[in-house]
Structures are given as C-alpha cells and as structure tokens.
Design a protein around this motif. Structure first.
Motif, short mmCIF file in Angstrom:
data_model
loop_
_atom_site.label_atom_id
_atom_site.label_comp_id
_atom_site.label_asym_id
_atom_site.label_seq_id
_atom_site.Cartn_x
_atom_site.Cartn_y
_atom_site.Cartn_z
N UNK A 27 0.83 -1.20 0.00
CA UNK A 27 0.00 0.00 0.00
C UNK A 27 0.87 1.25 0.00
N UNK A 28 1.95 1.27 0.76
CA UNK A 28 2.85 2.41 0.78
C UNK A 28 3.50 2.60 -0.59
N UNK A 29 3.87 1.49 -1.24
CA UNK A 29 4.46 1.55 -2.58
C UNK A 29 3.46 2.15 -3.57
N UNK A 30 2.23 1.71 -3.50
CA UNK A 30 1.19 2.24 -4.39
C UNK A 30 0.98 3.73 -4.16
N UNK A 31 0.96 4.15 -2.91
CA UNK A 31 0.80 5.57 -2.60
C UNK A 31 1.95 6.40 -3.17
N UNK A 32 3.17 5.90 -3.04
CA UNK A 32 4.33 6.62 -3.56
C UNK A 32 4.25 6.72 -5.08
N UNK A 35 1.62 9.23 -6.06
CA UNK A 35 2.13 10.59 -5.83
C UNK A 35 3.04 11.00 -6.99
N UNK A 36 3.88 10.09 -7.45
CA UNK A 36 4.76 10.40 -8.58
C UNK A 36 3.95 10.66 -9.84
N UNK A 37 2.92 9.86 -10.08
CA UNK A 37 2.06 10.08 -11.25
C UNK A 37 1.36 11.43 -11.14
N UNK A 38 0.88 11.76 -9.96
CA UNK A 38 0.22 13.05 -9.74
C UNK A 38 1.17 14.22 -10.01
N UNK A 40 3.85 14.19 -11.97
CA UNK A 40 4.11 14.25 -13.40
C UNK A 40 2.93 14.87 -14.14
N UNK A 41 1.73 14.48 -13.75
CA UNK A 41 0.54 15.03 -14.38
C UNK A 41 0.43 16.52 -14.15
N UNK A 42 0.78 16.97 -12.96
CA UNK A 42 0.78 18.41 -12.67
C UNK A 42 1.77 19.14 -13.56
N UNK A 43 2.93 18.55 -13.76
CA UNK A 43 3.92 19.15 -14.65
C UNK A 43 3.43 19.23 -16.08
N UNK A 44 2.76 18.19 -16.53
CA UNK A 44 2.21 18.20 -17.89
C UNK A 44 1.14 19.28 -18.01
#
Length: 75
Positions: A27-32, A35-38, A40-44
């Motif tokens: 679950x911690x891995x999925x959250x991390x 967060x990384x996807x979020x 990157x999406x913000x940067x895009x």
C-alpha cells in the motif's frame, strides 16, 4: 490440548500479522507511485497551460498583423 489450541491460534495470528505487514508495504508503494504520477501530471498540465498562453499571444499578434495589412475577411 489447550497448549495445542493456543499454539495454533498464535500461529494463525502470526501469519495474519505477516500478511498485514506485506499489505502495508504494498500500500505504501502504491501511494508513492500515485504521488509520482500526480506530480508528473501536474507538470504536464503546467506545460499545456504555458503552450495555451503562447498560442493565445500568437493569435493576438496574428490578428493585429491581419488588421494592419487589411487582410481580415469582409464577412
């Protein structure tokens, strides 16, 4: 016999605890990763906003050039 039952219950509890530990790590891995996807999406999205801003300015400049050269449609 009660010792056997207690040992059996303890063994099941240990197995459950081990499974919950693994679940928490996953679950911690999925959250991390989310967060990384979020991030990157913000940067895009910021890049797209910048491109839209530049296109808007280009459109304004093109409109001014067309008006100065009297190239606008008569419609």
């Amino acid at each position: 016999m009660s010792d056997n039952v207690e040992n059996l219950v303890l063994e099941h509890l240990r197995r459950l605890n081990s499974r919950f530990d693994k679940f928490e790590l996953e679950q911690m891995d999925i959250k991390m990763r989310l967060t990384a996807v979020d991030e990157h999406l913000s940067g895009i999205m910021m890049s797209v906003a910048g491109i839209n801003n530049r296109l808007d300015r280009l459109e304004e400049r093109t409109g001014r050039i067309e008006r100065r050269l009297d190239l606008t449609d008569a419609h």
